[in-house]
Structure formats: structure tokens, C-alpha cells
Design an enzyme around this catalytic site. Structure first.
Site, PDB file in Angstrom:
ATOM      1  N   ASP A  39       0.844  -1.188   0.000  1.00 58.20           N
ATOM      2  CA  ASP A  39       0.000   0.000   0.000  1.00 58.20           C
ATOM      3  C   ASP A  39       0.887   1.249   0.000  1.00 58.20           C
ATOM      4  O   ASP A  39       1.614   1.495   0.971  1.00 58.20           O
ATOM      5  CB  ASP A  39      -0.878  -0.036   1.262  1.00 58.20           C
ATOM      6  CG  ASP A  39      -2.172   0.722   1.055  1.00 58.20           C
ATOM      7  OD1 ASP A  39      -2.224   1.549   0.133  1.00 58.20           O
ATOM      8  OD2 ASP A  39      -3.126   0.474   1.812  1.00 58.20           O
ATOM      9  N   ASP A  40       0.841   1.995  -1.084  1.00 53.93           N
ATOM     10  CA  ASP A  40       1.607   3.248  -1.183  1.00 53.93           C
ATOM     11  C   ASP A  40       3.113   3.050  -1.044  1.00 53.93           C
ATOM     12  O   ASP A  40       3.825   3.977  -0.629  1.00 53.93           O
ATOM     13  CB  ASP A  40       1.155   4.266  -0.123  1.00 53.93           C
ATOM     14  CG  ASP A  40      -0.229   4.818  -0.411  1.00 53.93           C
ATOM     15  OD1 ASP A  40      -0.851   4.416  -1.402  1.00 53.93           O
ATOM     16  OD2 ASP A  40      -0.697   5.667   0.378  1.00 53.93           O
ATOM     17  N   CYS A  79      -5.316   3.706  -5.130  1.00 50.88           N
ATOM     18  CA  CYS A  79      -5.505   2.381  -4.533  1.00 50.88           C
ATOM     19  C   CYS A  79      -6.592   1.498  -5.149  1.00 50.88           C
ATOM     20  O   CYS A  79      -6.297   0.458  -5.718  1.00 50.88           O
ATOM     21  CB  CYS A  79      -5.728   2.543  -3.036  1.00 50.88           C
ATOM     22  SG  CYS A  79      -6.806   3.929  -2.628  1.00 50.88           S
ATOM     23  N   HIS A 142     -10.797  -3.112  -0.657  1.00 50.09           N
ATOM     24  CA  HIS A 142     -10.929  -1.828  -1.357  1.00 50.09           C
ATOM     25  C   HIS A 142     -11.563  -1.927  -2.744  1.00 50.09           C
ATOM     26  O   HIS A 142     -11.326  -1.066  -3.599  1.00 50.09           O
ATOM     27  CB  HIS A 142      -9.562  -1.127  -1.433  1.00 50.09           C
ATOM     28  CG  HIS A 142      -9.693   0.328  -1.114  1.00 50.09           C
ATOM     29  ND1 HIS A 142      -8.696   1.245  -1.314  1.00 50.09           N
ATOM     30  CD2 HIS A 142     -10.740   1.023  -0.600  1.00 50.09           C
ATOM     31  CE1 HIS A 142      -9.106   2.436  -0.935  1.00 50.09           C
ATOM     32  NE2 HIS A 142     -10.327   2.325  -0.502  1.00 50.09           N
TER      33      HIS A 142
END
Lengths: 521, 521
Positions: A39-40, A79, A142
Site C-alpha cells: 500500500d503506497d 488504490c 478496497h
């Protein structure tokens, strides 16, 4: 020496011209799949991608045992669309993970959004489920948080994790950020699954590691092929790390989170070895989008690339990517093949000798020939921002049709996507339209997209028609999906997910009121 | 796969807590030394430092067999002072490689300058010469071009290369850029040693490689310890590469030059092995200053660091650095020890069990304990621009006392040291004085020097006194040398170097006219 474990690089000659001899794969024995999805995390965050801190010994080891991609991309600089593209093998514009409410705005799946992954999309998990795999997602989903969109409706048998991001909400009455165990909510982020607001200490990554290890143990006993989708979120703000890792990195809390995830990768690698699953397990590591440069020192590194998350510059789209499959993929490889998260779908089908679902248009390709034989295929990268194609790459060349740094509304909430970077005509304050005379860059000579190749040069005049032809062909065949992210409603937030009764976490939803979602990005 | 040779990284546990057991070094047998010293190559240019092109298999191999430094520095962001510091173990302010004609200007040794390395300086080559070593420099000297300053007067027995940079001069009557063979000029750059202005094709790197290999062969036969200082200049503009390498890199001519030098490193490694010199030869790779960002796509990469050559930001000062000595230094190490080119002097003396010259103040330390045992020592980095201390690093913290991007005069000749980078208060257009309230950065969390730590924070108030104390102690003991670069004269250019008669390259010098040199940098 900061660490007891250090880097040892050995070189050897690969078979490139002749087909490599690999162990013959028992056609009855399906390979296992593990996708480690960050994530990121940015291209420049791992030791093996050159980060000066060199705090990822286990990921570096994974690279040493497999293949490292230098030119690997996401399908979106944000995302949800990126995750949807990974699991569908399709661009967001095709799988619906975008909005038409505003032109060229990134849009993702917050709790207010109505949409999510459409029933018509055939996820890789669904194909594998039909083929007899046991599928588990650990961590962030997500792809929509309403019941119909959750992972167990889309090919996963098991889940431990959260449907959305773990923003800090303000106020007294705030919706759940639920942690699901399969079908049911088992607690709230921050409350039942603590994250200390002051110190960033939380035990969630340890839980995510444990979930993976228990699953692997179980699957080894069951002798059933599996797909583990491991998606921790500790490197997304608000960052967190467990007590054991807090303060260990030279990079601050972000580095602590990276070190803990790297530790987890080490545990998974150990477990595979211990269970003798190594030779039959394909493991892939990557990240959903570039590092969040707007998080300043709380964000990761995009190495030498321009800007980061939310943007269509290389810093937003280029990802770390490592493939490992000791039984099949030779260790110690570096590949310049242009790859994409969307390729995992067809690559995995190829590996498992499964047919592609009929009638589905894919944007990915199978990378199996690259991984096994080192073949290289010329193929484009399309850089969308929301509903708009901003840029295209083909070979070493990249054309900018639109450029934009940080929209005004994002600046108003403190975001700047290109801190410390400013390039005339490129990192523009407004959305700049260059479709009549696209800006051209050579990513080999200029990976930072700093130096525009003038349009009067022979180079420009030779290359640009090829890039425009690629875009023309792409557009000609494109049928955009119905956008999933146009409608919002506060009533659809996670007030009362299934399971909330048992743990006394149900809340009353507000009156339903539909409105058009907007996005500041 | 772009290459037949790819990366294989193996991990193993190093002895950190206990002293590593290394082969006992025969105290009668002196180690050989090779310094591979690059011109304008940046921290981010090698595969093992994360360059996406990954076109340096031999240097990556060297790193795998030795120790890679992540936090290694030069003593100056420009060529001559850096080279003088390497060979003297002292800061430019102490060895005279600076000017007081202008405040805070980088100054180097062009053909018009009178000065050079003072007779009072004791070069590492001189100490080794006295200890029975045979010393050779191949390539660029740049410690003064007048007869008294040339390498054979300063401890080297042999030389093949040029005293200065190889600028393209305009006009009909231009001074020689001489190539020396020992005491005598043997030809002119561009004319006798061709560089094609259009294509950048030249054979010079091949000659520099050949010179090194022949020297190694000879020394192996002679069984005499040696010091080879190999300093090719193909990565300094005007760039060049041989026909065989031209067009091979994905990065353009700069990449071709890097690939050819990397090939040369491979040939040297092969030769050492073939001659059984591996175990008794310490080989060190580094570069004189950060990549020349002002050369745009003709320059190298400083990875995630700010700006480049000429500046006191990390991009100007942080260098790639690899140590290799199979008989003594364990392979596969990564060290975060803060190192400096000036450390090579005392490190090599330590390795050869030689005494330090008496009465000399050194700015370097011996890195031998770090290389052998992984010990880490806290020590500062002083970042001078010309005669002015701009910045200091201690631990992970760096204080900016002065900041400056590109002086007006340098801009006027087309230079920009921070293309695409712009940070408020940091990359200032004018020289900004922060001595009353220095800017503070944490290089671990923020390697790009983008985010100023506010002065009201506890962190600032704890750290800054330590940094100021370090600077105070440094200044208290400092006795600046007489500046070597204050006086210029067109008559002292290389009109008629020794040996020019034989090859008919002597030219008439103009009338002598002394003036104060000025520098645009």
C-alpha cells in the site's frame, strides 16, 4: 554494518538465446500463488531498488532468488482502481473503477461510495476458485464495502482484513472501519484493533503475518492449491508498526512499517521452505501505486522518478515488482520487460494451464515467457487519471497528452504531489492540454521526465506517430464500463456490517441521501 | 532480459559481534592498491545503487564480492579539489585547492591557473613510493598542469593520461590538451587522440584499460607491490565511448561511457584473478563528485538526492563507493558508515602497516575496522563550497548554514545545478545565509533534503547544539592553506609541454599576464 544480514550478489550467465531448461511442471499439480501487495510503497523503497537505508533484507533475498522488474507499472496511481485492475486484468476504464462526475480525477472507494466491483467482472480469484483453488485475502480489499462487493462474493474463501482505508475519522459518532473475519465483522480499527494515534504502535501487521502463516500450514496439510492475496496497509497513512519494530528504522515510522512487512515476507519465505512448498509456489511482490509524496517524510520513496501517488508521472505509476518461483523461474534475473499489475491475471492462468474466461477483453499480457525464457515484448503503458488518458509509453518513449500536478482542491487539504520538484510545462498547476502537440520524453536518458524532446527534432517526428497510432488503436477498441464511483450516500457507510451485533458495534445509519461523489485528486 | 548476465543476490550472516576471522596477512607482503576513480559519475548510476538501466554488471559484481557504502562522501563537489583531497587525505581548505578571490565559489585547475599541488603536501603516492611501491596513474590528474605539479613529481612512477579536463576549445590557435606518457607529451586530445565531435566516438577508454592491464601484468611478474590510480574521464562532458560501445546503452552516450568503463572494471577484475593477485589487492571504486546535473541528459544520476555537482546538497557530495579485497574483506556487505574519499589515505596506510607522515593534519579516518569488522564510528562530514563551510552532517542530521543553487554567472553560461528541483529556502537563487538559524534535515527520513525540521521543535533544539559544537571544534583547529587557485595567466597553458618537440606539437605561448582567476560556480 547496520545489520547482521547483508547483501551478497553473485553473477552468472543466463540462458537467453536458447530456451532455458526448467523442471517439467507436473500438469496435474497446480502451482500455488501468493501475491504480496503493498500500500503506497514506492519504486525506490527497497534495498534492491537502491534505497540508501537498505532495510529490506528479505525482499532483497526474494529478488535474488527470482526476477526483479525495472519497468513495471500499475494501472492507476491510486488504490482501489489499481487493486481492481490487478484482480480483473483490466484497466479501470474497462472495469468501472472511475468516475465521470469530474474530468480527469482519480476516484477510489471510500465508505460513502455506492459502487464496487461489478458482478459481471470475472476476478482471477473466481477463475481459480472454479479450478479447485482455496483463496484467501489478508488485509485490505478496497473493491467496494457494501455486502455484494466483499471478497467472499468474488472468489475468495477466506478473509481477514478491512474493506476500506483506515483513515482517522473525527467526531464522536464515526462509522466502523471494520475488520472482517470471512463474512463477519470482528472489530473496529483503532478501537478493537488498536492503533496508537500518538506513537503509531499497532499489532495489525503481526496479525496479518500470522494469518498468512496459519493459512499456509493448513493448505500444505490439505494438499490443495491455493491463492494467498496478502495486502497489508501499514505503509498507508496513518502509518503503524508493532512495538517490536517501532523506532528501528533510520527512516522513521514509514521505515518501521516497511521493516515489519519485510520481516513478514521473511516469515512467509521461511514457511514455504519449511512446508516444502517452495518449488511449486509462484510469489509476486508489488505495490498499488507510487509512494505518497504528499505524506512528506511519512511517505515512501519513488527513487529517481517524478512526483508520486495520484499522478501519471513515473513516480505515480512505476512500481517495484519481484517474481519468485524457485521451481520454474531462474534466480538472479533483472528484466526490463515493461510489465503491469494487470499481467498477473493471464500470467497466473498460464502458469496453472487454465483457460481465459470467454468474452473478456484483457489489458494485461502473460509474463510467463519473460519469466521463463527472458523474452521481451514491446507493449504500451496507458496512464489514466480518472476517465482521461494522460500519457502513453511505448519502448523508451513517453508522450504526455495532459499534465497536472496537484488539483486546487487537493492543495486546499494540504496535498502536494511533487514536493521539491518543479518542471516547466510538466508539473503544471492546472490541467494542461497538450493533445495537439504532446510532450515527448525518453525514459532511458531521462527517467525523471525533466527534459522535453523538442517537437522539431527528427527523433520527435519519428517517434510521435508511433505513439499516436498506439493510442488510436487503444481508443478504437475501448468500451468504457459504467462508472462505479459516481454515486455516494452517507447511509451506506460501515454502520452495521454483518457480525456487528455479536460484538456490539452496530450503529444507526443516517437517512439515505444520494449525491454525486466528488474527488479532490 | 537485456543482458546475458544478471543479478544474483545471496544472503548470509556476517560476523558482527565477534571479530571476523580473516586470512592472516603476511606482514612482509604489502597489499596492492587499485583506486578506480570516476569523473562526474553520480551516486545513482550503478545497478547496485538502483539505476533502472542496470548496465554495470561488473561493478555490481565487484560490490557483491566486497563492501558497498551507502553514505560515502567526497570532500568537494568539484573535480580538482576532490582529487587533491583523495591523494592528500585532507580537505581542500587545508591542501590549498580553493580560491579566496570570490566568496564561496568552487574553483578547479584549468589550464590558465598557476597553482597546483604544493610541494609541502605529502601524497599517498609519495608514502607508498618510499615504502617500495610502484605507482601508476592512468587518466586524469587535475592537480595542476605546470611541470612542478605533475604526477611524476608527486610519487607516481608512471603516467598515461591528461593533466586537465578535455574541454572543447573554440578558435584556431588553441592550447594542447596533452596526453602524457610518463614525463612527456605524446599527443593532443581530439587531434592525436581522436574524439569525434559529432558522434562522441573515441578510443581513449580502451587505451586506459589497456594501460592498466599491461601494468598489472608487469607488476605481477616483478612481484613488487603497486598502486594503480585509474581515472578515466569519458563520463565528463564532452562524453565519449568507443565504436564498440557507442549506442549500446538505453541511456544515450553517457550510458555508453559508463558501460565501457564497467567493461574495463571487468577486465581488471579478470586480470587480477588470472594473475592470482585477487587476495592481496585492495580495490576501491568511487567518483570525484556528484553527477553533472547541468549536463541534462548528458549527465549521470544522483538517485534520490538533491541537485548535483557544484552543490553542497547530497547530490553533489554523496558518492558511490565499493571496497573489495577478497583476502580480507568479506563479500556481500553493505555499510552505513559515513565515509569520505579522504579516508582512503589512512585506510591504505593501515592496510600496508605504514606510519602516517609526521606533522600532517588529516581529515580522513581509517576505514579498515569498518571493512574488516563492521564497526561504525560517528564522524562529521563538512561540505565546503570554495572557501566557505556550507553544511555539516553528523549522524543522520545535516545542517545548512548557507544554501545556493546556481550562481548568476553559471546560469549565464547555461548551467543549472538543480534542474526540475526547487525547494523553498533550500535551492536558493542567491547565496542565503542561515548561520544564525541553520536549516536542519534528517537524511534518513528525508534523503532528498526537502523537508526542513522547524527550529521550534524539540528535535531541532536537541540536535543543533551538537552540530554547532562539531563545527566549532573543526574551525578552532583549522589553519587554511595558501589558496592555490587565486592566480591565472594565459601564458601558463599547455602550449609547449615537455615532449612536444618530438611530435611537432609545440606552440608559442602568449605574453605572460597575471590576473586574479574568477569562477562562475
Amino acid at each position: 554494518m547496520s545489520s547482521q544480514i547483508s547483501l551478497y550478489i553473485v553473477w552468472f550467465v543466463l540462458c537467453v538465446h536458447s530456451r532455458c531448461s526448467v523442471q517439467s511442471n507436473d500438469s496435474n499439480k497446480k502451482p500455488n500463488f501468493i501475491i504480496l501487495f503493498m500500500d503506497d510503497m514506492g519504486w525506490g523503497d527497497l534495498g534492491c531498488y537502491g534505497h540508501p537505508a537498505r532495510e529490506t533484507p528479505n525482499l532483497d533475498k526474494m529478488a535474488s532468488q527470482g526476477l526483479l522488474f525495472t519497468d513495471f507499472y500499475t494501472a492507476s496511481a491510486i488504490c482501489s482502481p489499481s487493486r481492481a485492475s490487478l484482480l480483473t486484468g483490466r484497466l479501470p476504464i474497462r472495469n468501472g473503477f472511475y468516475s465521470t462526475n469530474q474530468v480527469a480525477r482519480n476516484s477510489y472507494a471510500p465508505q460513502e461510495v455506492l459502487g464496487g466491483i461489478a458482478a459481471s467482472e470475472v476476478l482471477i480469484s473466481e477463475v481459480l476458485q472454479k479450478a479447485g483453488y482455496r483463496n484467501k485475502i489478508v488485509g485490505k480489499w478496497h473493491l467496494g464495502h457494501q455486502a455484494e462487493y466483499l471478497p467472499l462474493r468474488h472468489g475468495f474463501h477466506e478473509w481477514f482484513g478491512a474493506p476500506n482505508c483506515h483513515y482517522k475519522y473525527d467526531g464522536k459518532i464515526i462509522p466502523n472501519i471494520p475488520v472482517y473475519k470471512d463474512h463477519l465483522m470482528t472489530g473496529r480499527y483503532y478501537d478493537d484493533y488498536k492503533i496508537d494515534h500518538e506513537t503509531g504502535v499497532a499489532n495489525l501487521t503481526q496479525m496479518y503475518i500470522e494469518e498468512a502463516l496459519v493459512f499456509l500450514d493448513r493448505q500444505a496439510k490439505a494438499k490443495q492449491p491455493f491463492f494467498l492475496y496478502w495486502a497489508p496497509d501499514a505503509t498507508h497513512t496513518p502509518l503503524y508498526a508493532s512495538e517490536k519494530f517501532r523506532g528501528h528504522s533510520s527512516r522513521g515510522l514509514y521505515g518501521d512499517a516497511v521493516m515489519e512487512i519485510d520481516y513478514g515476507v521473511g516469515k512467509i519465505l521461511d514457511k514455504l521452505k519449511q512446508l516444502h512448498l517452495d518449488d511449486n509456489t509462484f510469489m509476486f511482490f508489488s505495490s498499488d501505486n507510487g509512494a505518497a509524496t504528499y505524506a512528506f517524510t511519512e511517505g515512501g520513496s519513488n527513487g529517481p522518478f517524478l512526483c508520486g501517488k495520484q499522478t501519471t508521472f513515473e513516480g505515480g505509476f512505476r512500481q517495484p515488482a519481484i517474481a519468485r518461483w524457485p521451481g520454474m523461474i531462474k534466480g538472479g534475473q533483472v528484466s526490463h520487460q515493461v510489465g503491469n499489475l494487470m499481467d498477473l491475471y493471464l500470467t497466473m492462468l498460464d502458469m496453472a494451464s487454465l483457460s481465459r474466461p470467454k468474452g473478456v477483453v484483457f489489458d494485461g499480457i502473460s509474463l510467463l515467457p519473460t519469466m521463463l525464457n527472458g523474452t521481451k515484448k514491446d507493449r504500451p503503458v496507458f496512464y489514466y487519471r480518472g476517465d482521461t488518458l494522460f500519457k502513453v509509453r511505448l519502448g523508451q518513449y513517453k508522450a504526455h497528452f495532459y499534465t497536472w500536478n496537484t488539483p486546487r482542491e487537493a492543495q486546499d487539504i494540504g496535498y502536494h504531489y511533487c514536493p521539491g520538484q518543479r518542471i516547466d510545462k510538466v508539473t503544471t498547476d492546472q490541467m494542461a492540454n497538450y493533445t495537439q502537440a504532446p510532450l515527448l520524453f525518453h525514459l532511458g536518458r531521462d527517467p525523471g521526465e525533466k527534459f522535453i524532446i523538442p517537437s522539431h527534432t527528427a527523433e520527435y517526428q519519428t517517434v510521435m506517430p508511433r505513439l499516436l497510432k498506439t493510442v488510436h488503436e487503444h481508443r478504437r477498441d475501448l468500451r468504457p464500463a459504467k462508472p462505479q464511483f459516481n454515486l455516494c450516500d452517507l447511509a451506506v457507510q460501515n454502520w452495521a456490517p454483518a457480525g456487528c451485533e455479536k460484538i456490539n458495534r452496530c450503529q444507526m445509519a443516517p437517512m439515505s441521501y444520494l449525491y454525486n461523489c466528488t474527488w479532490p485528486y
